[in-house]
Design an enzyme around this catalytic site. Structure first.
Site, short mmCIF file in Angstrom:
data_model
loop_
_atom_site.label_atom_id
_atom_site.label_comp_id
_atom_site.label_asym_id
_atom_site.label_seq_id
_atom_site.Cartn_x
_atom_site.Cartn_y
_atom_site.Cartn_z
N HIS A 61 -26.80 28.57 48.77
CA HIS A 61 -28.04 27.58 48.45
C HIS A 61 -28.74 27.39 49.56
CE1 HIS A 61 -25.72 25.21 44.86
NE2 HIS A 61 -25.46 26.72 44.83
N GLU A 63 -29.50 24.98 51.37
CA GLU A 63 -28.94 24.06 52.36
C GLU A 63 -27.96 25.00 53.30
OE1 GLU A 63 -29.06 21.34 48.61
OE2 GLU A 63 -29.10 23.29 49.05
N CYS A 91 -26.43 19.59 45.79
CA CYS A 91 -25.21 19.55 44.71
C CYS A 91 -23.83 18.79 45.70
CB CYS A 91 -24.95 21.00 44.35
SG CYS A 91 -24.58 21.87 45.45
N CYS A 94 -23.06 21.34 48.83
CA CYS A 94 -23.81 21.38 49.95
C CYS A 94 -23.85 19.67 50.47
CB CYS A 94 -25.41 21.48 49.44
SG CYS A 94 -25.54 23.11 48.97
#
Length: 158
Positions: A61, A63, A91, A94
């Protein structure tokens, strides 16, 4: 060594705009357009965009990529005093990483009503069991961040 978080809202839009440009780069590669920047003392220390498809990595992701980039650059798995700018609400995966990395502040653009855990699906960062507190601010350039996501998914649906 603790770095204090200095909130400079005048820079929030500028850094979110940079994160949005990263999201657009990801979209050009067929990735869901989410971009992230990690900033400390007014300087970008890590950046990334979603790339789980191209990297064959479900954890890639935006992040995660930005935090890994900063940790590698600083040769430290702890990133105190930093602010993470991300175009979409984080999410649960993360959010856990943000706490473990000791990031001081998260600024996100668009809300993620299905899986966002900063505010939309609960307030993960406010949980009593966490050993680190993270300041959270949502809605910075939310319209622009949301528009990039909507355009991406509209184009994919044909």
């Amino acid at each position: 060594m603790k770095n204090p978080i200095i909130v400079d809202r005048s820079q929030d839009q500028r850094f979110m705009s940079e994160a949005l440009a990263l999201a657009v780069q990801g979209a050009a590669l067929g990735e869901v357009p989410v971009g992230a920047l990690l900033v400390r003392d007014g300087e970008v220390i890590g950046s990334g965009f979603n790339c789980p498809i191209s990297r064959h990595d479900p954890s890639a992701h935006a992040e995660m990529v930005a935090i890994r980039s900063a940790a590698e650059a600083l040769q430290n798995y702890r990133l105190p005093g930093s602010t993470l700018y991300v175009t979409l609400e984080p999410c649960s995966m993360c959010a856990g990483l943000i706490v473990h990395a000791r990031i001081g502040r998260v600024v996100f653009g668009a809300a993620e009503p299905r899986a966002g855990v900063a505010l939309s699906r609960g307030q993960f960062f406010a949980q009593d069991f966490l050993n680190h507190r993270v300041l959270v601010e949502g809605g910075v350039l939310a319209e622009e961040c949301g528009a990039v996501l909507k355009a991406f998914f509209k184009a994919r649906r044909g």
